[in-house]
Design an enzyme around this catalytic site. Structure first.
Site, PDB file in Angstrom:
ATOM      1  N   ARG A  88     107.344 167.891  47.273  1.00 28.68           N
ATOM      2  CA  ARG A  88     107.470 169.135  46.510  1.00 28.68           C
ATOM      3  C   ARG A  88     107.439 168.857  45.017  1.00 28.68           C
ATOM      4  O   ARG A  88     107.388 169.786  44.222  1.00 28.68           O
ATOM      5  CB  ARG A  88     108.771 169.855  46.856  1.00 28.68           C
ATOM      6  N   ARG A 122     106.867 187.763  58.681  1.00 30.93           N
ATOM      7  CA  ARG A 122     107.183 186.524  59.396  1.00 30.93           C
ATOM      8  C   ARG A 122     108.559 186.558  60.064  1.00 30.93           C
ATOM      9  O   ARG A 122     109.528 187.021  59.482  1.00 30.93           O
ATOM     10  CB  ARG A 122     107.135 185.380  58.374  1.00 30.93           C
ATOM     11  N   ARG A 165     109.039 182.799  44.609  1.00 34.06           N
ATOM     12  CA  ARG A 165     108.849 181.488  45.247  1.00 34.06           C
ATOM     13  C   ARG A 165     107.419 180.994  45.052  1.00 34.06           C
ATOM     14  O   ARG A 165     107.182 179.810  44.833  1.00 34.06           O
ATOM     15  CB  ARG A 165     109.165 181.585  46.741  1.00 34.06           C
TER      16      ARG A 165
HETATM   17  P1  AMP Z   1     111.724 175.270  53.301  1.00 36.97           P
HETATM   18  O1  AMP Z   1     112.192 175.323  54.724  1.00 36.97           O
HETATM   19  O2  AMP Z   1     110.483 174.432  53.116  1.00 36.97           O
HETATM   20  O3  AMP Z   1     111.598 176.636  52.659  1.00 36.97           O
HETATM   21  O4  AMP Z   1     112.875 174.478  52.488  1.00 36.97           O
HETATM   22  C1  AMP Z   1     114.184 174.969  52.427  1.00 36.97           C
HETATM   23  C2  AMP Z   1     114.912 174.295  51.283  1.00 36.97           C
HETATM   24  O5  AMP Z   1     115.015 172.889  51.524  1.00 36.97           O
HETATM   25  C3  AMP Z   1     114.237 174.403  49.931  1.00 36.97           C
HETATM   26  O6  AMP Z   1     114.554 175.602  49.285  1.00 36.97           O
HETATM   27  C4  AMP Z   1     114.826 173.207  49.198  1.00 36.97           C
HETATM   28  O7  AMP Z   1     116.156 173.450  48.799  1.00 36.97           O
HETATM   29  C5  AMP Z   1     114.881 172.161  50.297  1.00 36.97           C
HETATM   30  N1  AMP Z   1     113.635 171.342  50.375  1.00 36.97           N
HETATM   31  C6  AMP Z   1     112.653 171.425  51.316  1.00 36.97           C
HETATM   32  N2  AMP Z   1     111.710 170.484  51.114  1.00 36.97           N
HETATM   33  C7  AMP Z   1     112.113 169.770  50.033  1.00 36.97           C
HETATM   34  C8  AMP Z   1     111.573 168.658  49.310  1.00 36.97           C
HETATM   35  N3  AMP Z   1     110.423 168.059  49.671  1.00 36.97           N
HETATM   36  N4  AMP Z   1     112.269 168.207  48.234  1.00 36.97           N
HETATM   37  C9  AMP Z   1     113.425 168.771  47.863  1.00 36.97           C
HETATM   38  N5  AMP Z   1     113.982 169.824  48.480  1.00 36.97           N
HETATM   39  C10 AMP Z   1     113.350 170.320  49.558  1.00 36.97           C
END
Ligand code: AMP
Length: 208
Positions: A88, A122, A165
């Site tokens: 990310r 979704r 987002r």
């Molecule tokens: P997601 O399920 O991809 O929307 O991720 C949920 C949350 O996990 C995000 O809002 C971040 O807080 C954390 N997160 C997910 N992927 C990463 C990553 N590669 N690096 C840092 N934080 C992450």
């Protein structure tokens, strides 16, 4: 096969990552899910992660890289992996590149208007994490086909929050895309097309 699948929320990257993982019989490693599992542990690290996720902030690169390194050491990753939700940040991409080789980075692009439309519709299984949407609908209303779990709408899947987002996403992903393009690893697909069509195209690109 060692793959990363990149794309904005709503691009279908989770679905393609799952299809690729099943096809190559390798694990689909979803960074967000991995972090949520870690955050449910009653440890100092778990609590720190939980607090950041709740605020919508990224987890520090060192923690993310450490957890991922441990996950990739597991036996089921010996033939490869499909990473989803990682990297990310450009720093994550660079650090990961120093210690790991990749076959390809699959990038799914879609317009913001399609992303907003898809995400607003979704639903996700609270038990196994399977995602349903415009194209893949559950057979029974709000019940997961795979495990019978209840389907819910994420609180951050409202049009206003989705737009925010997406803005953050674009800013973060551009340097990552440039990084993998320069390394000649990036393969780019139109995520607005049909799931099966994109999957066929991805498989074809991996044969080359
Ligand atoms: P997601 O399920 O991809 O929307 O991720 C949920 C949350 O996990 C995000 O809002 C971040 O807080 C954390 N997160 C997910 N992927 C990463 C990553 N590669 N690096 C840092 N934080 C992450």
């Amino acid at each position: 096969m060692k793959l990363i699948v990149l794309g904005p929320q709503g691009s279908g990257k989770g679905t393609q990552a799952e299809l690729l993982a099943n096809h190559f019989r390798i694990p689909h490693i979803d960074a967000g899910r991995m972090l949520r599992d870690e955050s449910s542990k009653n440890t100092i690290r778990g609590k720190k992660i939980k607090a950041r996720i709740e605020k919508g902030e990224l987890i520090h690169d060192e923690i993310m890289l450490y957890l991922l390194k441990n996950r990739l050491k597991k036996q089921d990753c010996r033939k490869g992996f499909v990473l989803d939700g990682f990297p990310r940040t450009l720093n994550q991409a660079k650090q990961f590149h120093v210690q790991n080789s990749l076959d390809k980075v699959v990038f799914l692009h879609i317009s913001d208007s399609i992303a907003v439309k898809r995400l607003s519709q979704r639903l996700q299984c609270e038990n196994c994490g399977t995602i349903y949407g415009v194209e893949i609908k559950p057979k029974k209303n709000r019940v997961c086909d795979k495990c019978g779990g209840l389907l819910f709408q994420r609180i951050d899947d409202t049009p206003r929050v989705i737009k925010k987002r997406l803005m953050i996403y674009h800013k973060q992903v551009k340097p990552i895309i440039d990084f993998y393009t320069a390394k000649r690893l990036l393969v780019d697909f139109d995520g607005s097309k049909d799931v099966a069509f994109i999957f066929k195209k991805i498989l074809y690109s991996l044969r080359k």
